[in-house]
Structures are given as structure tokens and as C-alpha cells.
Design a protein around this motif. Structure first.
Motif, PDB file in Angstrom:
ATOM      1  N   VAL A   1       0.877  -1.180   0.000  1.00 16.75           N
ATOM      2  CA  VAL A   1       0.000   0.000   0.000  1.00 16.75           C
ATOM      3  C   VAL A   1       0.916   1.232   0.000  1.00 16.75           C
ATOM      4  N   PRO A   2       1.610   1.498  -1.120  1.00 19.84           N
ATOM      5  CA  PRO A   2       2.618   2.568  -1.138  1.00 19.84           C
ATOM      6  C   PRO A   2       2.027   3.960  -1.045  1.00 19.84           C
ATOM      7  N   ASP A   3       0.812   4.142  -1.536  1.00 22.82           N
ATOM      8  CA  ASP A   3       0.218   5.482  -1.549  1.00 22.82           C
ATOM      9  C   ASP A   3      -1.175   5.405  -0.927  1.00 22.82           C
ATOM     10  N   PRO A   4      -1.259   5.277   0.394  1.00 24.23           N
ATOM     11  CA  PRO A   4      -2.574   5.113   1.026  1.00 24.23           C
ATOM     12  C   PRO A   4      -3.407   6.378   0.909  1.00 24.23           C
ATOM     13  N   GLY A   5      -4.698   6.163   0.749  1.00 26.48           N
ATOM     14  CA  GLY A   5      -5.614   7.296   0.684  1.00 26.48           C
ATOM     15  C   GLY A   5      -6.230   7.632   2.024  1.00 26.48           C
ATOM     16  N   GLY A   6      -6.008   6.801   3.028  1.00 22.75           N
ATOM     17  CA  GLY A   6      -6.561   7.050   4.351  1.00 22.75           C
ATOM     18  C   GLY A   6      -6.074   5.986   5.306  1.00 22.75           C
ATOM     19  N   GLN A   7      -6.742   5.879   6.429  1.00 17.74           N
ATOM     20  CA  GLN A   7      -6.401   4.873   7.409  1.00 17.74           C
ATOM     21  C   GLN A   7      -7.670   4.424   8.121  1.00 17.74           C
ATOM     22  N   VAL A   8      -7.612   3.261   8.760  1.00 18.37           N
ATOM     23  CA  VAL A   8      -8.766   2.714   9.468  1.00 18.37           C
ATOM     24  C   VAL A   8      -8.294   2.255  10.836  1.00 18.37           C
ATOM     25  N   ILE A   9      -9.148   2.469  11.844  1.00 14.01           N
ATOM     26  CA  ILE A   9      -8.843   2.054  13.209  1.00 14.01           C
ATOM     27  C   ILE A   9     -10.089   1.418  13.805  1.00 14.01           C
ATOM     28  N   GLY A  10      -9.896   0.318  14.516  1.00 14.19           N
ATOM     29  CA  GLY A  10     -10.996  -0.400  15.135  1.00 14.19           C
ATOM     30  C   GLY A  10     -11.005  -0.219  16.636  1.00 14.19           C
ATOM     31  N   LEU A  11     -12.193  -0.108  17.231  1.00 17.28           N
ATOM     32  CA  LEU A  11     -12.362   0.061  18.676  1.00 17.28           C
ATOM     33  C   LEU A  11     -13.174  -1.107  19.215  1.00 17.28           C
ATOM     34  N   ARG A  12     -12.605  -1.833  20.152  1.00 18.80           N
ATOM     35  CA  ARG A  12     -13.346  -2.873  20.869  1.00 18.80           C
ATOM     36  C   ARG A  12     -13.777  -2.298  22.212  1.00 18.80           C
ATOM     37  N   LEU A  13     -15.082  -2.341  22.476  1.00 18.22           N
ATOM     38  CA  LEU A  13     -15.654  -1.658  23.628  1.00 18.22           C
ATOM     39  C   LEU A  13     -15.897  -2.629  24.771  1.00 18.22           C
ATOM     40  N   THR A  14     -15.918  -2.076  25.965  1.00 20.12           N
ATOM     41  CA  THR A  14     -16.270  -2.894  27.131  1.00 20.12           C
ATOM     42  C   THR A  14     -17.767  -3.157  27.187  1.00 20.12           C
ATOM     43  N   ASP A  15     -18.579  -2.217  26.689  1.00 22.35           N
ATOM     44  CA  ASP A  15     -20.035  -2.359  26.676  1.00 22.35           C
ATOM     45  C   ASP A  15     -20.531  -2.097  25.257  1.00 22.35           C
ATOM     46  N   PRO A  16     -20.893  -3.139  24.498  1.00 25.60           N
ATOM     47  CA  PRO A  16     -21.369  -2.914  23.123  1.00 25.60           C
ATOM     48  C   PRO A  16     -22.616  -2.045  23.042  1.00 25.60           C
ATOM     49  N   GLY A  17     -23.379  -1.969  24.128  1.00 23.72           N
ATOM     50  CA  GLY A  17     -24.574  -1.135  24.097  1.00 23.72           C
ATOM     51  C   GLY A  17     -24.272   0.352  24.041  1.00 23.72           C
ATOM     52  N   GLU A  18     -23.032   0.736  24.311  1.00 17.32           N
ATOM     53  CA  GLU A  18     -22.640   2.150  24.277  1.00 17.32           C
ATOM     54  C   GLU A  18     -21.953   2.513  22.963  1.00 17.32           C
ATOM     55  N   THR A  19     -22.307   1.808  21.898  1.00 15.98           N
ATOM     56  CA  THR A  19     -21.630   2.035  20.622  1.00 15.98           C
ATOM     57  C   THR A  19     -21.829   3.461  20.118  1.00 15.98           C
ATOM     58  N   ASP A  20     -23.063   3.961  20.156  1.00 15.08           N
ATOM     59  CA  ASP A  20     -23.316   5.309  19.644  1.00 15.08           C
ATOM     60  C   ASP A  20     -22.545   6.357  20.434  1.00 15.08           C
ATOM     61  N   TYR A  21     -22.488   6.182  21.737  1.00 15.20           N
ATOM     62  CA  TYR A  21     -21.753   7.145  22.561  1.00 15.20           C
ATOM     63  C   TYR A  21     -20.265   7.095  22.253  1.00 15.20           C
ATOM     64  N   ALA A  22     -19.721   5.883  22.058  1.00 13.64           N
ATOM     65  CA  ALA A  22     -18.301   5.753  21.735  1.00 13.64           C
ATOM     66  C   ALA A  22     -17.986   6.407  20.398  1.00 13.64           C
ATOM     67  N   VAL A  23     -18.856   6.246  19.398  1.00 15.46           N
ATOM     68  CA  VAL A  23     -18.646   6.887  18.092  1.00 15.46           C
ATOM     69  C   VAL A  23     -18.652   8.401  18.245  1.00 15.46           C
ATOM     70  N   GLN A  24     -19.604   8.903  19.030  1.00 19.74           N
ATOM     71  CA  GLN A  24     -19.682  10.349  19.235  1.00 19.74           C
ATOM     72  C   GLN A  24     -18.408  10.897  19.880  1.00 19.74           C
ATOM     73  N   ARG A  25     -17.879  10.191  20.889  1.00 18.92           N
ATOM     74  CA  ARG A  25     -16.650  10.635  21.539  1.00 18.92           C
ATOM     75  C   ARG A  25     -15.466  10.565  20.568  1.00 18.92           C
ATOM     76  N   ALA A  26     -15.394   9.509  19.773  1.00 16.91           N
ATOM     77  CA  ALA A  26     -14.285   9.370  18.826  1.00 16.91           C
ATOM     78  C   ALA A  26     -14.305  10.476  17.783  1.00 16.91           C
ATOM     79  N   VAL A  27     -15.490  10.815  17.285  1.00 12.15           N
ATOM     80  CA  VAL A  27     -15.583  11.886  16.288  1.00 12.15           C
ATOM     81  C   VAL A  27     -15.184  13.219  16.912  1.00 12.15           C
ATOM     82  N   THR A  28     -15.541  13.416  18.171  1.00  8.43           N
ATOM     83  CA  THR A  28     -15.149  14.656  18.852  1.00  8.43           C
ATOM     84  C   THR A  28     -13.641  14.758  18.984  1.00  8.43           C
ATOM     85  N   VAL A  29     -12.973  13.651  19.289  1.00 10.07           N
ATOM     86  CA  VAL A  29     -11.520  13.657  19.445  1.00 10.07           C
ATOM     87  C   VAL A  29     -10.827  13.889  18.107  1.00 10.07           C
TER      88      VAL A  29
END
Length: 798
Positions: free
Chosen positions: A187-215
């Protein structure tokens, strides 16, 4: 006990056909419920197994290269992080088959979101061009370890080292790119990157996404995908098949229980004298109840055991998805429990309905009470009594000429009193069998209505099943009405010019229209998820999407949304919504709701002009092709791919009904089971009508009716009962089917408005077949009863 068994054996010999149909119906119902259980397990457990073993990430964030993802691991609720991994969007091809993919640079085998190898081996540092393909992508490309992949437009090649399962969103041609793990050097010329988050509580997925976007900042986010979306896509059509089987199985079980209840009630009324004799010789009420209860429990148990044994032994050999589902289900931990619990519950339900009817048998007195002389439903109406005199309605007709067979009210041929001059009365003669048959069918109103209701239930479910069949046909025969006006999706290489690509596509004689468009991921308000924002067509040449509510988007900033997006944002048609594409906001006015089968309905569509006005940098990246009538999509796709000389990626638009092909066989099987249940109820109604007609046989013969006319009375009564059930089932079944199908469409995100009821001709044909079949079934036993000897008739009346 010996007397009980002898009586049960005698009753079985008398009602062999009814017992056989009950066993077959129970077997079909239990098999439907077991297959529904297997499909539910098949839909949920494979993905859950892969997610658990791979320690899957609950959230995947696609960002630009400059995003600083170091702070995500410290967020509350984040257990561990995968990546970040450099990514590049490209196209690979093997043996003429192309696919859009995401190359993901991975130095080591990940610990979170760990690919589970199913063939070959993991990446090798000594092979910089070796890659591992996700299973669904490899299946689409027909690729195996050792195959060589080419990258169209470049001299590069990649070698397939392995194939692996992944719990991430699956590959869908033209919608979701496939996943390819590769060394970072690939992948010599990447167009972006991807990162995965494993949560302690899957029910808080929306909140975790909101915090990640804020950061990270909204401008750095390209796309967000969650474990819930991946699970819903993996379950897909299998869960729908399970729901259909479960719904109809439970409905058929209820219909079978009511049919058994009616059969026992009718049999008790026909065997009052036998039951009284049993009590007179010493049978207790409990023993009489047990005779009926154990007999029908044996029928139900036999059918349930046969169904369970058949599904266990032969279920995995059924071709297609049903066989695969049963094979996977048999290896799950709860398989043995379900194999016993489902048939046991069905048998217990039938036993409960049997016990309610058998309880009446225990209340029969040892000395039979004399039957009332008159019918409980009342005497004959005036019309019926006049029919017995072969005179029915008098219809005023014009007095022009002499009407043959017409007579006045005084019987002399001159107009009777109260008749206007110049008008005669025409006597319309109706066969007595028709009027008496109608009277017999509906004279005993509570009992007649109960019979009609029990016969209506299986017919109603058959109407719903027919509606499901015609809805699937609508997806195939008229896809433009359910949100699929385009048959092909074309993506061109970045170096291909917009005008040249469109001209190339429109030169094909079977391409009716080519709509340029772009599809980007947009962050929703609250920054908890991403949706698909599409710009298709132009204001001068708008895209012909299927509209279910509101109006089309004509003006600036107007858009049409799918049901899934409306539910996600909790908005309605007429509202304004704001979303973010990169660092640019898009504010659109939702003026309509379209039927949207893609991306679970989380799509908002406007014109390409509107998107370019808000972001001039956007250029068409895809083309939706509407083909001429009768054109073969595969043939056109091959011709366009050859004309593009490897610069065009052409895919057929996925039809949601393609995955529902097993549903046709399921619907046919359910209709057969429901027909058996209806046949049981029909035989019960015929038997009850024939037994009750024995008391009136002497009177009917005394007034001069022939055996054929007496037979016609029973046939008419049965036909009228069946006709009433057909009309009631049609009147209730059509709106019920429409509501159920639209509710399923709304829950899946496609949206309401996809239901298609059967044609009137088909409904008339099925209804006529039901009525004529009922009349034909009633003809033989009624004719036999009408020709009984006088001594037999006197004995029955006594």
C-alpha cells in the motif's frame, strides 16, 4: 382399558382419512417450526461465532491520513484498539472478474478483528505482493490460494496467500468494497487509514462513536461502521426466512388446534348415543375424556415425531440455504433441546385444544335427552317455505308481449291487486335444494359461524402466503417500482473523462439512459453514525427513483430519503436535515420518501447538481444504467466491459429478492400444510352436516324430494359455508398481508409500499377451486346418506 382401546380402534377405522390428514398436518407444522428455528440459529450464530473468535471491533473508523488516532485508546469504554492501518481503494481482477476492494496494510496479524483463516496461510514478510482475501470477496472472484490478481490500469499483480473470515461488513458488488489484507509495502500510496475500537459495553456504541468523532474532528472522518450493521447484513435474508416460517408455522398450529377442537365437537354430537352407552356400562366422565384426548394426542405425537426425525435425518440434504441452515443448526449447542421442545410444545397445544372439546364429552348424560323438534336456528323463512312450493320471488317486468309462464297474483293470468296496469309479474323458480341448503348452512348461527371461522383461518393464511409470493414476483418483474430503476452500476477509473465515459455508455443500443452520480459517506447529526449521501442525475434529467411518500426532488437542496434514514434521524418528510461530508456541511430538505433497498434504507438521494453546488470538488464516480425493455443485464455488462478496455467496473444491481428464492419453496410448502388443515376442517363440517341431515331425511322424502335433490341440499350447505369462508378470508387476508409485508419492509429500512396483493383473477380462481372442491368432497357422503334404507334412517333418528 380394553374397552377404551377397542372403542378408539373402532373410531380410527371409521375416520381413517381424518386421522391421516391430522398426522400429516401436524408433521408439516412441526417441520415448519423446526426449520424456522434452524434459520434463526443459522442467521445469528455463524456471525456471532466469528465475531467472538476474532475478538471483533465494535466500531471501525475510516479517517484521512493526517488524523491523530493516538487518543482513542484512552477514551472511556474503549477496551482495546486495532490499528491504525493504512488503506487504499482500488480494483482487482482475476480471470475477467473485477471487484472494488480496500487494501489494508497490516504488518502483523491483528489481535482485535483477527482474521480467521479458512484456506492457505497468513501474510509472509518475504512475499511483499502476497495478500489474504476476505471469504465473501474470494467467493465472488472465484479466487483460491495461489491465484494472481491484477490491478487494472497498472502493471502490478498480487498473489493470493490465504482466505479468511472476518466479522466486518461483508462485500457487496457496487455497494461495499471487499477487504484485502496486505503488507504495508503493498500500500505505497494510502488514501486514508482505518482504526478499530473494541468496547467494554457494546450497548454504548453510539456514545463511543460520538466521543471518537469529537476527538478526531468531524472533517477527519470518512466513514463509520459498527458491529450492529455487520450483524444485520450477515443475518440478512436468513432471518426473514425464519420469521416467515415461524409466523406461518404458529398460524398453522393455531388453525390445526381449532380444527381438532371442531372435529371432536362434531364427533361428540354425532356419537351422543355411543357416549351414553359407554357411561351406562360404567365409564366415568374422566375415562370418556381420556378416550378422545389420548386418541388425538397419539395422532399429534406421531406427526411431531415424524417431522422431527425427518428434519434431523434429511434436513441437511435439502439443496440450497435451508439445507445449509439445518446443517449448521445441528452443530449448535441448543440443537438437541430445540429438537425436543418445539415438537413437545406443538403436541401440548393440540392436547390443550383437544381437552377443551373432550370435556364436553364427559358431560354427556348416561340417558340421552330427547332432541328438540324444531331447529335451534328457527324455522324456515318465508322465501324458504315458498321455495318448497316451487315459487320464489315475483319480479315486475314490462308488459310488452305475452310472457310465457307468467301468472298474476291470483294465479289466473290477469294482473293481481296492487300491480300497476301494463305490468305483469314474472315468477322466478329456484330449486328447493339451494334454499334448503342455504338454510341448513346458516340456521344454527353460533355453530355455523364457528365452522366458518375455523375454515377461514387457514384460507386467510393462504391469502397472506399468496401475497408474499406476488410481492417477490414484483421485485423480479417490476424492479423499478421497488427502488431499482437501474439494472447496472458502472464505476470508471479516475483517469477516464466524464464526457467520454458517458458517451461510451450511451452508445450501447440497449442502454436507455445513463445517470451520472456520486456516493459519499456523511456523518449524521450527533456524529453517531454515517449514512450514504447520493447525488444521481440532474435537474434536467432526474433519476427515476421509486417514490412512496411526498414528492420528487426538483428544486435546490431538495432530497428524497429512505425509511432507514428517517428512523435513524427520527425525522419525517418535510423536515430539514444537516449532515457533514468531510469538513463541509450539507443541509437538505426532505420532500419525499423513496423505496430504498440499499444500505438498510440509510440513504438520502438528491441531484448531482445540488451536491456540486454545495461542494464544487465533487465529480461523478459512478453511473446508473437503465436498460431498454428486454435487455439482458449480463450481456450488456460484458459488452460495456469490453468496450471500456479494462477501465470500467460493471456490476449488476443487487436485487433483494435474489436472496429470497428459497422463500418460494417455503411458501408452497406452507400452502400445502394450510390446505391440509383446511381439508380437516372441511371434512369435519361435511360429516356434521351429513349426520344432522339424517333426522330430516324422512321429512324431505315425504314432501317429494328425490335423493338427488336431498344430496344437493348437503352439497349446497357445504358450498355456502366454503363460500362464506373464502369471502371472509379474502376480505381480512388482503389488508393483513399488505400490513405485514409493509411492516417488514419498514423494519428492514426498505420502507412501506412494497406489498403486492394477488391479482383478482388469481383470487377468484383460488376461491372457486376451494368452493368447488368443497362441494365435490360433500357429494359422495351426502349421496350415500340420501340413498340409505328406511330402516337405517329410522334407527339413526331414534
Amino acid at each position: 382399558m380394553r374397552a377404551t382401546l377397542r372403542w378408539a380402534h373402532s373410531d380410527l377405522r371409521t375416520h381413517r382419512g381424518e386421522a391421516l390428514f391430522l398426522v400429516l398436518a401436524t408433521a408439516g407444522i412441526v417441520a415448519s417450526l423446526l426449520l424456522a428455528t434452524a434459520l434463526f440459529g443459522y442467521a445469528t450464530n455463524p456471525w456471532q461465532r466469528v465475531f467472538t473468535q476474532a475478538r471483533g471491533a465494535h466500531v471501525w473508523l475510516h479517517t484521512d491520513r493526517a488524523a491523530d488516532t493516538g487518543g482513542l485508546a484512552a477514551l472511556d469504554g474503549v477496551q482495546s484498539v486495532a490499528g491504525p492501518y493504512p488503506t487504499a481503494a482500488t480494483t482487482v481482477a482475476v480471470r475477467g472478474t473485477r471487484a472494488s476492494v480496500e487494501l489494508r496494510g497490516t504488518a502483523e496479524r491483528p489481535d482485535v478483528g483477527r482474521p480467521l483463516l479458512t484456506a492457505g496461510h497468513w501474510l509472509d514478510a518475504d512475499d511483499p505482493d502476497g495478500v489474504v482475501l476476505e471469504t465473501r470477496l474470494a467467493r465472488a472472484l472465484l479466487a483460491q490460494p495461489g491465484d494472481t490478481l491484477t490491478l487494472p490500469g497498472t502493471p502490478r499483480t498480487l498473489t493470493v496467500l490465504g482466505i479468511a473470515d472476518s466479522p466486518e461488513r461483508r462485500y457487496r458488488p457496487g455497494e461495499q468494497p471487499g477487504l484485502v489484507w496486505a503488507p504495508p509495502a503493498a500500500v505505497p500510496d494510502p488514501g486514508g487509514q482505518v482504526i478499530g475500537l473494541r468496547l467494554t459495553d457494546p450497548g454504548e456504541t453510539d456514545y463511543a462513536v460520538q466521543r471518537a468523532v469529537t476527538v478526531l474532528g468531524a472533517g477527519a472522518i470518512g466513514q463509520v461502521s459498527t458491529w450492529e450493521q455487520a450483524r444485520a447484513e450477515a443475518q440478512g435474508d436468513n432471518r426473514l426466512l425464519g420469521q416467515v416460517l415461524g409466523l406461518f408455522g404458529l398460524g398453522a398450529l393455531l388453525a390445526a388446534g381449532l380444527a381438532v377442537h371442531g372435529a371432536i365437537g362434531t364427533r361428540i354430537r354425532g356419537h351422543l348415543r355411543d357416549i351414553s352407552v359407554l357411561k351406562a356400562i360404567g365409564f366415568t366422565p374422566g375415562q370418556v375424556v381420556r378416550v378422545f384426548l389420548l386418541q388425538h394426542l397419539a395422532y399429534a405425537l406421531l406427526g411431531a415425531v415424524a417431522a422431527a426425525a425427518t428434519v434431523q435425518a434429511l434436513g441437511s440434504r435439502v439443496p440450497g440455504r435451508l439445507g445449509d441452515a439445518v446443517g449448521v443448526w445441528q452443530g449448535l449447542p441448543g440443537h438437541t433441546v430445540a429438537l425436543f421442545v418445539v415438537p413437545a410444545c406443538a403436541v401440548l397445544f393440540i392436547g390443550a385444544t383437544t381437552g377443551l372439546a373432550a370435556w364436553r364429552a364427559g358431560r354427556v348424560p348416561p340417558v340421552p335427552l330427547p332432541r328438540p323438534a324444531g331447529a335451534q336456528g328457527g324455522g324456515l323463512s318465508v322465501a324458504a317455505r315458498r321455495a318448497l312450493g316451487l315459487r320464489m320471488f315475483r319480479v315486475p317486468v314490462g308488459a310488452r308481449g305475452r310472457v310465457r309462464g307468467a301468472r298474476g297474483s291470483d294465479g289466473a293470468g290477469a294482473p293481481g291487486a296492487g300491480v300497476s296496469p301494463g305490468v305483469r309479474e314474472l315468477e322466478v323458480r329456484v330449486p328447493p335444494a339451494l334454499v334448503l341448503g342455504w338454510h341448513r348452512a346458516f340456521a344454527r348461527r353460533p355453530r355455523s359461524f364457528a365452522t366458518v371461522a375455523r375454515l377461514t383461518l387457514p384460507l386467510l393464511l393462504i391469502v397472506v402466503a399468496m401475497s408474499a409470493w406476488t410481492t417477490i414476483d414484483r421485485f423480479h418483474s417490476r424492479p423499478e417500482q421497488i427502488g431499482l430503476p437501474a439494472a447496472l452500476t458502472v464505476r470508471a477509473d479516475t483517469d477516464a473523462g466524464e464526457r467520454g465515459t458517458r458517451a461510451l455508455l450511451e452508445r450501447d443500443p440497449q442502454v436507455a439512459a445513463a445517470y451520472p452520480g456520486v456516493e459519499v459517506a456523511a456523518l449524521v447529526p450527533g456524529q453517531t453514525a454515517t449514512i450514504a449521501l447520493r447525488g444521481l442525475g440532474s435537474r434536467e434529467d432526474p433519476y427515476p427513483y421509486a417514490l412512496a411518500e411526498g414528492r420528487r426532488a426538483h428544486g435546490p437542496d431538495e432530497a428524497v430519503a429512505g425509511q432507514g434514514l428517517l428512523d435513524l434521524l427520527e425525522v419525517e418528510v418535510g423536515d430539514w436535515v444537516r449532515m457533514t461530508v468531510g469538513d463541509r456541511p450539507q443541509i437538505l430538505h426532505i420532500v419525499g420518501r423513496g423505496i430504498e433497498p440499499e444500505n438498510a434504507g440509510r440513504v438520502i438521494t438528491t441531484s448531482l447538481d445540488t451536491l456540486q453546488e454545495n461542494d464544487p470538488r465533487l465529480r461523478p464516480t459512478l453511473y446508473q444504467l437503465r436498460l431498454a425493455a428486454g435487455a439482458d443485464p449480463d450481456e450488456v455488462a460484458g459488452r460495456l466491459a469490453d468496450a471500456g478496455h479494462g477501465r470500467l467496473d460493471v456490476h449488476a444491481v443487487a436485487n433483494p429478492a435474489d436472496g429470497l428464492s428459497p422463500l418460494r419453496a417455503v411458501v408452497l410448502g406452507l400452502i400445502a400444510v394450510l390446505a391440509l388443515v383446511g381439508l380437516i376442517e372441511l371434512l369435519t363440517a361435511i360429516g356434521g352436516t351429513v349426520r344432522e341431515s339424517e333426522r330430516d331425511l324422512l321429512a324431505l322424502k315425504a314432501i317429494g324430494l328425490s335423493p338427488r335433490q336431498i344430496t344437493g341440499i348437503t352439497v349446497t350447505a357445504t358450498g355456502c359455508t366454503a363460500l362464506a369462508a373464502v369471502l371472509l378470508a379474502t376480505a381480512l387476508g388482503l389488508p393483513l398481508a399488505h400490513w405485514l409485508i409493509d411492516a417488514q419492509g419498514a423494519s428492514s429500512g426498505i420502507g412501506a409500499g412494497i406489498a403486492q396483493v394477488p391479482s383478482p383473477a388469481l383470487l377468484v380462481l383460488v376461491g372457486a377451486a376451494a368452493v368447488l372442491g368443497a362441494a365435490a368432497l360433500a357429494a359422495v357422503p351426502s349421496a350415500r346418506a340420501a340413498r340409505r334404507r328406511l330402516a337405517d334412517t329410522l334407527s339413526a333418528v331414534a
